[in-house]
Design a protein around this motif. Sequence first.
Motif, PDB file in Angstrom:
ATOM      1  N   HIS A  59     -51.458  15.254  43.018  1.00  0.00           N
ATOM      2  CA  HIS A  59     -50.756  13.859  43.391  1.00  0.00           C
ATOM      3  C   HIS A  59     -49.504  13.988  43.892  1.00  0.00           C
ATOM      4  O   HIS A  59     -48.699  13.113  43.986  1.00  0.00           O
ATOM      5  CB  HIS A  59     -50.965  13.035  42.176  1.00  0.00           C
ATOM      6  N   ALA A  62     -48.625  11.740  46.857  1.00  0.00           N
ATOM      7  CA  ALA A  62     -48.530  10.628  46.403  1.00  0.00           C
ATOM      8  C   ALA A  62     -47.452   9.784  45.564  1.00  0.00           C
ATOM      9  O   ALA A  62     -47.281   8.631  45.727  1.00  0.00           O
ATOM     10  CB  ALA A  62     -49.976   9.909  45.240  1.00  0.00           C
ATOM     11  N   LEU A  63     -46.732  10.606  44.830  1.00  0.00           N
ATOM     12  CA  LEU A  63     -45.758  10.260  44.180  1.00  0.00           C
ATOM     13  C   LEU A  63     -44.361   9.964  45.083  1.00  0.00           C
ATOM     14  O   LEU A  63     -43.764   9.003  44.719  1.00  0.00           O
ATOM     15  CB  LEU A  63     -45.200  11.619  43.124  1.00  0.00           C
ATOM     16  N   GLY A  64     -44.260  10.639  46.086  1.00  0.00           N
ATOM     17  CA  GLY A  64     -43.177  10.345  47.099  1.00  0.00           C
ATOM     18  C   GLY A  64     -41.925  10.641  46.404  1.00  0.00           C
ATOM     19  O   GLY A  64     -41.719  11.600  45.682  1.00  0.00           O
ATOM     20  N   PRO A  67     -40.937   8.906  42.148  1.00  0.00           N
ATOM     21  CA  PRO A  67     -42.206   9.214  41.330  1.00  0.00           C
ATOM     22  C   PRO A  67     -42.111   8.273  39.959  1.00  0.00           C
ATOM     23  O   PRO A  67     -43.292   7.625  39.670  1.00  0.00           O
ATOM     24  CB  PRO A  67     -41.955  10.534  40.776  1.00  0.00           C
ATOM     25  N   LEU A  69     -41.649   5.068  39.857  1.00  0.00           N
ATOM     26  CA  LEU A  69     -42.088   3.884  40.191  1.00  0.00           C
ATOM     27  C   LEU A  69     -43.640   4.139  40.475  1.00  0.00           C
ATOM     28  O   LEU A  69     -44.360   3.189  40.162  1.00  0.00           O
ATOM     29  CB  LEU A  69     -41.277   3.250  41.745  1.00  0.00           C
ATOM     30  N   LYS A  70     -43.893   5.190  41.103  1.00  0.00           N
ATOM     31  CA  LYS A  70     -45.256   5.156  41.211  1.00  0.00           C
ATOM     32  C   LYS A  70     -46.111   5.501  39.883  1.00  0.00           C
ATOM     33  O   LYS A  70     -47.094   5.237  39.617  1.00  0.00           O
ATOM     34  CB  LYS A  70     -45.739   6.675  42.067  1.00  0.00           C
ATOM     35  N   LEU A  71     -45.298   6.382  38.960  1.00  0.00           N
ATOM     36  CA  LEU A  71     -45.943   6.540  37.702  1.00  0.00           C
ATOM     37  C   LEU A  71     -46.134   5.174  36.738  1.00  0.00           C
ATOM     38  O   LEU A  71     -46.947   4.871  35.972  1.00  0.00           O
ATOM     39  CB  LEU A  71     -45.033   7.358  36.959  1.00  0.00           C
ATOM     40  N   THR A  72     -45.227   4.224  37.179  1.00  0.00           N
ATOM     41  CA  THR A  72     -45.019   2.858  36.346  1.00  0.00           C
ATOM     42  C   THR A  72     -46.174   2.028  37.149  1.00  0.00           C
ATOM     43  O   THR A  72     -46.932   1.478  36.141  1.00  0.00           O
ATOM     44  CB  THR A  72     -43.851   2.277  36.723  1.00  0.00           C
ATOM     45  N   ALA A  73     -46.288   2.321  38.345  1.00  0.00           N
ATOM     46  CA  ALA A  73     -47.588   1.600  38.817  1.00  0.00           C
ATOM     47  C   ALA A  73     -48.968   2.036  38.288  1.00  0.00           C
ATOM     48  O   ALA A  73     -49.701   1.149  38.051  1.00  0.00           O
ATOM     49  CB  ALA A  73     -47.568   1.559  40.356  1.00  0.00           C
ATOM     50  N   TRP A  74     -49.216   3.392  38.294  1.00  0.00           N
ATOM     51  CA  TRP A  74     -50.148   3.922  37.444  1.00  0.00           C
ATOM     52  C   TRP A  74     -50.424   3.459  36.053  1.00  0.00           C
ATOM     53  O   TRP A  74     -51.598   3.612  35.705  1.00  0.00           O
ATOM     54  CB  TRP A  74     -50.331   5.532  37.800  1.00  0.00           C
TER      55      TRP A  74
END
Length: 178
Positions: A59, A62-64, A67, A69-74
């Motif tokens: 991933h 995908a983290l960009g 990360p 923000l992406k972990l919060t969305a997940w």
Amino acid sequence: MAAVARWIAESVQEILQISGLTLQAFLVLCAIFLLTCVIFKRSRNLPPYPAGRVPVLGHLLALGRAPHLKLTAWRRQYGDVFTVRMGMEDVVVLNGYTAVKDALVDRSELFASKLPPYLLDRMAGFGQDIITARWGPGFRQRKRFATTVLKNLGMKVGHGSVEGNIREEASCLRSRVR
């Protein structure tokens, strides 16, 4: 039994002739397939994965650049506990006070071990001493032994310790250096 084996061999040979593969190429493809199945197999006891996993990188793409923000969305999508693939390793992400408390306080023995470094494990026999040992009965036995030995050698706290002797030797050394 021999007839069945001969029939299987003839069937495989016919399939190979139809597809234009040689036996060596077929065996190499089978070996590659089995190797990828072993490498990319997922443990059954892990929490859910987010979608978008790349085979070798996991991933990471995908983290960009952000990360967190992406972990919060997940977290909103998969809950407080989910798994993220970082390269070739699975990482369990814990979010929220209750999930972290449950893992680190209530089930501390499950999360007490250290991740073994692969090269050190192969070269130096990882886990054979106190510093790199995994949590468990062996670690507790080594820790108990080391504590007992250090106490017997005078590494006590308070009365009967070697602190006074160490201070005296340090002051002698300091005066000699002056």
